[in-house]
Scaffold this active site. Structure first.
Site, mmCIF file in Angstrom:
data_model
loop_
_atom_site.group_PDB
_atom_site.id
_atom_site.type_symbol
_atom_site.label_atom_id
_atom_site.label_comp_id
_atom_site.label_asym_id
_atom_site.label_seq_id
_atom_site.Cartn_x
_atom_site.Cartn_y
_atom_site.Cartn_z
ATOM 1 N N LYS A 76 42.142 59.909 25.065
ATOM 2 C CA LYS A 76 42.922 60.000 26.345
ATOM 3 C C LYS A 76 44.202 59.619 26.074
ATOM 4 C CE LYS A 76 39.925 57.991 29.089
ATOM 5 N NZ LYS A 76 38.817 57.486 28.094
ATOM 6 N N THR A 77 44.264 58.359 25.845
ATOM 7 C CA THR A 77 45.765 57.941 25.333
ATOM 8 C C THR A 77 46.437 58.647 24.383
ATOM 9 O OG1 THR A 77 45.047 55.799 26.326
ATOM 10 C CG2 THR A 77 47.264 55.706 25.049
ATOM 11 N N ASP A 137 46.753 55.340 33.090
ATOM 12 C CA ASP A 137 45.198 55.154 32.498
ATOM 13 C C ASP A 137 44.375 54.345 33.829
ATOM 14 O OD1 ASP A 137 43.122 55.223 30.709
ATOM 15 O OD2 ASP A 137 43.864 53.172 29.622
ATOM 16 N N THR A 174 37.654 57.179 33.260
ATOM 17 C CA THR A 174 36.398 57.134 32.604
ATOM 18 C C THR A 174 35.337 57.650 33.838
ATOM 19 O OG1 THR A 174 36.387 54.920 33.088
ATOM 20 C CG2 THR A 174 36.754 55.584 30.903
ATOM 21 N N ARG A 229 37.243 55.542 18.622
ATOM 22 C CA ARG A 229 37.583 54.208 18.606
ATOM 23 C C ARG A 229 36.770 53.041 17.694
ATOM 24 N NH1 ARG A 229 38.899 52.496 24.063
ATOM 25 N NH2 ARG A 229 41.211 53.032 23.742
#
Ligand code: ADP
Length: 353
Positions: free
Chosen positions: A77-78, A122, A171, A230
């Protein structure tokens, strides 16, 4: 923006912006972060659509519509927010909702955004109600109301904002209020990655890190990365450590097996805590249903990491179900833990009552 506004904005803006990128882990993550859509692996449909929206906005000389990114942690997302800024050739400001405490924190950033720039928030589901209201107006009318002074002398100043793109990430889509969700023109769900996509991500990361890794080792690592880039990148860094200490620096299948064993990760990417969660539901709560809060206390895990990190993968793998009455294990979970399955358990459907 006139001189007064700029001073107000400068005064209000604090270190809240971009604090998300300061730890060593974050720094390492940034090195591997793709900069352009072409380097962003997987999520084919999302990428194609985004490419169209970006191209259209650019050809009109406008800011991209506000964009809402939904998905579990570590799926990009980032990364996508910064790719949007790069593809739009725009500035980006990043923050996260828990870092925004008072209206002045948000006002400070909003009054400093520039025309066409990207503002990334975020964990937007954690935004406080007063700030959320300020954001509604900023998103829709490109202005904020700012109260100056106190008591009878107080007056409201309307501050116009440049046209910017808000990129909100969460999320937990269910925890975002519908007035906020409805103000995003683009909504994108980011899904777990398949093994092929993760293999490509690992290959790219290994090349950037200048790590030597066998094709078979990439495949095993991809299978154990919980569908999450990640985690793939973090495991790659740990395996590089094992390879340089127990071997010659070359990551082989043996190094991967050894390293994952030492980290307590099995062939499907499940950790000890995943098995502990399933075992606790089965042994203490008869397979469920059990509420998230009770479960989080029982397994000694924060409710956020239980809900955001552990559960989505256990559900995707078919070991766990979320029902209105709570979490329930499936037959697959009993099989995984070698626990005999009770007679009233329907195949993969959880316990029947
Ligand atoms: P999120 O914001 O969803 O928690 P991030 O955007 O921070 O996730 O991504 C975590 C890491 O995974 C980043 O370092 C990035 O390099 C990598 N990553 C995420 N998605 C992709 C992708 N589609 N292709 C390549 N790398 C990715």
């Amino acid at each position: 923006m006139d001189e007064h506004d700029r001073t107000l904005g400068d005064l209000l803006e604090s270190s809240i912006v971009s604090t998300s990128f300061q730890s060593e882990a974050d720094r390492q993550e940034n090195i591997l972060r793709p900069k352009l859509l072409a380097d962003f692996q997987g999520q084919a449909r999302l990428k194609e659509n985004l490419a169209v929206f970006i191209k259209a906005a650019r050809s009109r000389g406008e800011a991209l519509d506000h964009t809402f990114l939904i998905g579990p942690p570590g799926l990009g997302k980032t990364t996508l927010a910064s790719i949007i800024a790069n593809e739009m050739e725009a500035e980006i400001r990043m923050t996260s909702a828990p870092a925004l405490d008072k209206p002045k924190d948000l006002a400070g950033i909003l009054t400093n955004v520039t025309e066409g720039s990207v503002f990334f928030i975020d964990e937007i589901h954690r935004l406080k109600p007063a700030l959320e209201e300020m954001l509604y107006i900023a998103m829709e009318d490109y202005e904020i109301d700012w109260v100056i002074g106190q008591g009878p002398a107080a007056r409201t100043m309307r501050i116009p904002l440049p046209r910017f793109t808000l990129v909100g990430a969460t999320t937990k889509a269910g925890s975002v209020s519908s007035p906020l969700a409805s103000r995003f023109g683009i909504t994108a769900h980011i899904e777990f990655y398949n093994e092929e996509e993760l293999s490509q991500i690992i290959e790219r990361s290994a090349a950037i890190m200048e790590v030597d890794i066998e094709a078979d080792a990439i495949a095993v690592l991809a299978r154990c990365s919980r569908g999450t880039p990640r985690i793939a990148n973090r495991l790659l860094r740990r395996l590089r450590d094992f390879a340089s200490v127990i071997g010659d620096g070359h990551i082989t299948v043996e190094v991967v097996d050894f390293g994952l064993g030492r980290l307590g990760i099995d062939g499907q990417g499940l950790e000890r805590q995943d098995r502990n969660i399933l075992r606790t539901i089965i042994e203490f709560y008869g397979g469920g249903p059990v509420g998230a809060e009770t479960l989080s206390i029982s397994v000694g895990e924060a409710i956020e990491s239980l809900e955001d990190f552990y559960e989505p993968y256990l559900i995707q793998k078919g070991y766990l179900k979320r029902t209105p009455r709570g979490r329930m294990t499936t037959k697959l979970a009993y099989d995984l833990l070698n626990i005999p399955c009770p007679r009233n358990l329907d195949d993969n459907q959880g316990i029947l009552f």
